[in-house]
Design a protein around this motif. Structure first.
Motif, PDB file in Angstrom:
ATOM      1  N   UNK A   1      29.386  -0.654 -49.447  1.00  0.00           N
ATOM      2  CA  UNK A   1      29.258  -1.119 -48.004  1.00  0.00           C
ATOM      3  C   UNK A   1      30.746  -1.364 -47.781  1.00  0.00           C
ATOM      4  N   UNK A   2      31.108  -1.189 -46.292  1.00  0.00           N
ATOM      5  CA  UNK A   2      32.448  -1.375 -45.928  1.00  0.00           C
ATOM      6  C   UNK A   2      32.643  -2.935 -46.104  1.00  0.00           C
ATOM      7  N   UNK A   3      33.909  -3.602 -46.002  1.00  0.00           N
ATOM      8  CA  UNK A   3      34.011  -4.951 -46.056  1.00  0.00           C
ATOM      9  C   UNK A   3      33.941  -5.546 -44.439  1.00  0.00           C
ATOM     10  N   UNK A   4      33.019  -6.579 -44.460  1.00  0.00           N
ATOM     11  CA  UNK A   4      32.565  -6.883 -43.124  1.00  0.00           C
ATOM     12  C   UNK A   4      33.665  -7.413 -42.433  1.00  0.00           C
ATOM     13  N   UNK A   5      33.891  -7.235 -41.143  1.00  0.00           N
ATOM     14  CA  UNK A   5      34.829  -7.689 -39.972  1.00  0.00           C
ATOM     15  C   UNK A   5      33.968  -8.354 -38.829  1.00  0.00           C
TER      16      UNK A   5
ATOM     17  N   UNK B   1      31.308  -5.620 -37.906  1.00  0.00           N
ATOM     18  CA  UNK B   1      29.908  -5.790 -37.954  1.00  0.00           C
ATOM     19  C   UNK B   1      29.513  -6.513 -36.828  1.00  0.00           C
ATOM     20  N   UNK B   2      30.412  -7.478 -36.169  1.00  0.00           N
ATOM     21  CA  UNK B   2      30.183  -8.212 -35.235  1.00  0.00           C
ATOM     22  C   UNK B   2      31.324  -8.297 -34.101  1.00  0.00           C
ATOM     23  N   UNK B   3      31.179  -8.045 -32.903  1.00  0.00           N
ATOM     24  CA  UNK B   3      32.130  -8.048 -31.856  1.00  0.00           C
ATOM     25  C   UNK B   3      31.710  -8.920 -30.875  1.00  0.00           C
ATOM     26  N   UNK B   4      32.782  -9.953 -30.472  1.00  0.00           N
ATOM     27  CA  UNK B   4      32.645 -11.121 -29.656  1.00  0.00           C
ATOM     28  C   UNK B   4      33.869 -10.960 -28.517  1.00  0.00           C
TER      29      UNK B   4
END
Ligand code: DC
Length: 222
Positions: free
Chosen positions: A4-8, A139-142
């Motif tokens: 799995x890619x490293x989460x960002x 993984x999450x964009x804010x």
């Protein structure tokens, strides 16, 4: 088995929106690394001021950005061997950073430096183009924002608390000038990236904002 890619977690937003404080606390809670990408633009601004390079000279600024020796150690920021943690935080360096950040040559020189921060177990990155350009697979964009008045007031309180004199109307004007430039430039403008969730912190405490980001991250499918 594919890894799995490293989460960002990418947190973008306008100046003084509180994204730096929120992003670093979220990183701390999750045990993730933290990237303050604005600091990199501020470092280029500081170095270019020392070398008296014109803020309009994209080519020279790009070459300068490529050769900077930057390190982040134990909360300190070091530029070419000198500790500049506080020096880069002034309003004038912030404005200069916004001016030099319009040049594609500068932005390109900083892409690899930013992507190298992506290390296990994960990264929280804050800036203007984290979700759109640097980590489009985050993984999450804010998009973290607040009204200009709320942001100017926060900046005012921070400066006064540090014993630095400030004028609210001047801060508001500087901040609006910076917003306009960051949003209207051709290269990687500040925008709400597709797929980003908007978080308006005008009426939220830091703890409330951090909790919302953590809840959003934890409710994302792996
Ligand atoms: O987040 P900050 O105020 O420290 O950033 C200073 C300036 O750097 C900001 O006005 C625009 C620029 N910047 C950018 O263009 N892209 C980023 N990812 C971060 C900052």
């Amino acid at each position: 088995m594919t890894e799995l890619p490293i989460p960002v977690i990418a947190i973008d937003g306008p100046t003084a929106s509180g994204k730096g404080t929120v992003a670093s606390l979220v990183a701390e809670k999750l045990g993730f690394h933290y990237l303050d990408s604005g600091a990199l633009y501020r470092l280029v601004a500081l170095a270019s001021e020392k070398e008296a390079i014109d803020t309009q000279n994209g080519q020279k600024l790009g070459l300068l950005a490529q050769k900077l020796v930057i390190s982040f150690e134990k909360g300190q920021i070091i530029l070419n061997g000198e500790v500049v943690t506080e020096t880069i935080r002034t309003e004038s360096i912030g404005l200069r950073a916004s001016a030099i950040a319009i040049h594609p040559e500068v932005r390109e020189a900083l892409v690899g430096v930013q992507q190298d921060f992506r290390k296990a177990p994960g990264l929280v990155a804050d800036g203007r183009d984290m979700a759109s350009v640097i980590f489009p697979d985050a993984s999450l964009k804010i998009f973290l924002t607040a009204t200009a008045a709320a942001r100017a007031e926060r900046r005012y309180k921070q400066l006064i608390a540090k014993g630095i004199s400030a004028k609210l109307d001047v801060l508001l004007q500087d901040l609006q000038e910076r917003d306009a430039r960051d949003s209207s430039r051709g290269a990687a403008p500040l925008l709400i990236a597709p797929g980003a969730q908007v978080l308006d912190t005008s009426e939220l405490s830091i703890d409330q904002a951090v909790k919302i980001v953590l809840d959003w991250y934890q409710s994302k499918p792996a």
